[in-house]
Each structure stands twice: as structure tokens, then as C-alpha cells.
Design a protein around this motif. Structure first.
Motif, PDB file in Angstrom:
ATOM      1  N   PRO A 190      17.458  75.209  42.647  1.00  0.00           N
ATOM      2  CA  PRO A 190      16.770  73.925  42.659  1.00  0.00           C
ATOM      3  C   PRO A 190      17.742  72.787  42.929  1.00  0.00           C
ATOM      4  N   PHE A 217       9.811  69.345  35.914  1.00  0.00           N
ATOM      5  CA  PHE A 217       9.591  69.328  37.362  1.00  0.00           C
ATOM      6  C   PHE A 217      10.865  69.808  38.040  1.00  0.00           C
ATOM      7  N   ARG A 218      10.715  70.688  39.040  1.00  0.00           N
ATOM      8  CA  ARG A 218      11.853  71.212  39.789  1.00  0.00           C
ATOM      9  C   ARG A 218      11.569  71.113  41.280  1.00  0.00           C
ATOM     10  N   GLU A 219      12.576  70.674  42.044  1.00  0.00           N
ATOM     11  CA  GLU A 219      12.437  70.585  43.495  1.00  0.00           C
ATOM     12  C   GLU A 219      13.514  71.430  44.153  1.00  0.00           C
ATOM     13  N   ASN A 223      11.747  72.115  50.226  1.00  0.00           N
ATOM     14  CA  ASN A 223      10.614  71.247  49.905  1.00  0.00           C
ATOM     15  C   ASN A 223       9.582  71.900  49.002  1.00  0.00           C
ATOM     16  N   GLU A 224      10.004  72.908  48.252  1.00  0.00           N
ATOM     17  CA  GLU A 224       9.100  73.509  47.284  1.00  0.00           C
ATOM     18  C   GLU A 224       9.233  72.749  45.968  1.00  0.00           C
ATOM     19  N   ARG A 225       8.097  72.328  45.423  1.00  0.00           N
ATOM     20  CA  ARG A 225       8.097  71.550  44.190  1.00  0.00           C
ATOM     21  C   ARG A 225       7.288  72.298  43.140  1.00  0.00           C
ATOM     22  N   TRP A 227       6.205  72.601  38.880  1.00  0.00           N
ATOM     23  CA  TRP A 227       6.151  71.911  37.599  1.00  0.00           C
ATOM     24  C   TRP A 227       5.714  72.878  36.512  1.00  0.00           C
TER      25      TRP A 227
END
Length: 294
Positions: A190, A217-219, A223-225, A227
Motif C-alpha cells: 500500500p 483506508f488503504r490505497e 489505484n486500488e482503494r 477500506w
């Protein structure tokens, strides 16, 4: 390619891990949400005075031989306003293995009697390898070239704010992702992690002592997000606790545990699988977390 049965099953597990990239990182250790927050943020190293040793082991896809297995060891020491830590992580999925070890320095700045700001930096090395069990053409140099790659520098940055009730965290769990192209990495760490929790006391002397809702929340680089949201219930002043978390990958995690002695915390964590993986009938995830506090 000639394979035996165990190698075939290992390759199946590997292919499944490629179909859902970054298994170990998309599904982090459940202990990092409540029981060992140093796993997710270097700013939490040594947040309490004295020694802390954490041991975490997880098995995924339990019905498949060679399914992903992860282990993590954390050692931390807090004194005055300083926290020092060691975080070693190992993950093996099929024929692929990744090992990472970092040293951590954290500074805990008091704002008043109950509020503090925390800053943390981790630096170390990570290594990725194709392990034994693969039998193929002796003239194929692809595996050899992959394993010849040297270990690379890795690290994390983190900050946090804590009070008697509120806990706010922000971390950059993969500094290297900002410095170079990581397209050939086996896992997708991440880029950004944040979490907020609020502890609500219920009864100082009662059975149910507090409830602590939490959202994270992790990004990721592609571009995968993701929560996560849930809550922990503590009993008898944290002598025992349970928690449940929902993840937007359509997973659920459940934790249960507490003290087995005055300084030993033991927790078991069970996680359901994502819908796509569950349809392959590969089993769920089991995690054991032990922490020794001195």
C-alpha cells in the motif's frame, strides 16, 4: 515442465495469488487493527514504556497445500519519549517467498497529560525469491535471473495522534514505491494507510468495559482503494476482548483473545475469503497473535 503433486498444488496457489495480486498486503495481519498496531504504522513502535514482543502467524487457503503462509515478528522498546523497534516479515505463496526486515525509530511528543503526537521511521531490506520445488528445463535462465536480483532498501513513514480515547494514524508503508518503478515486485504494497478509532468507556468495574469503533483506508499503487470498518469490545478492563471488521473486498474478520498471564496476550483471528477466492473452495484464513509485554 515436470512436477510432482505438491509442486502442482503450489503452482495452483501461486496462480490464484496472481489472480488476486498482493494477497499478503491486500489482506494484512488482522492484529494490526487493534492488537499490534506497530505492524501497520512505525509511529506506534514503543508507544508504551518497556519491552514488547509480538509473534504473528497466518495460514491462508487452508485446504490447498502450498497456500500462502505469513509470519511476522515485532520487537519494540519504549523509554522516555523514544520508541525503538524491529519488524521482520516473511510471506510464502506457492513457489514465491518474500522476506522483509526493518529497524524503527519513533518519537512520542506529549501535548498534555493525555494527548501525544507520534512520529516513526523504518528502514531496512526486502528480498524476493522463487523457492525450491520447481522442476523445469535446465537451460531456462528466467528463474536464475529473478533470484539474482539483490535485496532492496525498503522502509515506512508514519505519524499518529493519540489521546485517552481518540487514535488517528497516517502512514506511508512503502517509501520505495515513491522512488522507483516496482512493476516487477511480487506484491503490491500500500502507498497510503490511515485509520481512526474512538474508545468509549462503558463501565470501569463492569464486565463490558469499553467499545472502540475503528475505520481504516488503504490505497495501492495501481489505484486500488480498500477500506475496513469494525469495532472492538473489551471486557474486565481489557483482560479479554473480541472484535469484528468488515472489509470492502467482501471479507469479514473476527478476533477473540486476552491475557493468559499478566504479561502475555494471546489472540486468534479468523477471516473469511473474498468472493472470487471463496468460489475456488480454497478455505479461509487463520491467524494467531501472541504479544509479550514487559
Amino acid at each position: 515442465m515436470r512436477t510432482n503433486i505438491s509442486t502442482v498444488m503450489g503452482i495452483v496457489a501461486l496462480l490464484l495469488s496472481w489472480a488476486t495480486p498482493s494477497r499478503a498486503q491486500l489482506n494484512p495481519f488482522g492484529a494490526q487493527f487493534f492488537y499490534n498496531q506497530y505492524l501497520g504504522n512505525p509511529a506506534m513502535a514503543g508507544i508504551t514504556s518497556g519491552w514488547g514482543v509480538g509473534l504473528n502467524a497466518r495460514r491462508q487457503w487452508s485446504s490447498i497445500p502450498g497456500g500462502p503462509a505469513s509470519q511476522a515478528i515485532t520487537v519494540e522498546y519504549g523509554f522516555d519519549r523514544v520508541g525503538l523497534g524491529l519488524n521482520v516479515y516473511n510471506d510464502k505463496a506457492g513457489l514465491m517467498k518474500r522476506t522483509r526486515g526493518v529497524l524503527t525509530y519513533a518519537y512520542h511528543l506529549p501535548l498534555n497529560e493525555s494527548q501525544r503526537l507520534h512520529f516513526g521511521l523504518s528502514l531496512g531490506l526486502a528480498d524476493e525469491r522463487i523457492t525450491g520445488g520447481l522442476v523445469g528445463d535446465g537451460g531456462d535462465i528466467a528463474v536464475g535471473r529473478f533470484n539474482e536480483r539483490p535485496a532492496f532498501i525498503d522502509g515506512d513513514l508514519g505519524v499518529a495522534y493519540t489521546s485517552s480515547r481518540l487514535n488517528v494514524q497516517v502512514a506511508l508503508p512503502d517509501i520505495r514505491a515513491y522512488l522507483r518503478d516496482n512493476e516487477q515486485d511480487l506484491v503490491e504494497n500500500p502507498l497510503f494507510f490511515t485509520a481512526v478509532s474512538y474508545k468509549v468507556p462503558l463501565s470501569a468495574g463492569g464486565l463490558l468495559s469499553s467499545v472502540e469503533p475503528k475505520a481504516a483506508f488503504r490505497e495501492f499503487r495501481k489505484n486500488e482503494r480498500l477500506w475496513d470498518a469494525g469495532a472492538k469490545l473489551a471486557f474486565s478492563n481489557d483482560a479479554a476482548s473480541i472484535y469484528a471488521m468488515y472489509h470492502n473486498t467482501k471479507r469479514m474478520s473476527f478476533g477473540l483473545g486476552g491475557f493468559i498471564a499478566s504479561t502475555i496476550h494471546v489472540y486468534g483471528i479468523f477471516s473469511t475469503e473474498t468472493t472470487a477466492i471463496a468460489q475456488q473452495h480454497v478455505g479461509n484464513n487463520f491467524e494467531l497473535s501472541l504479544k509479550l509485554v514487559l
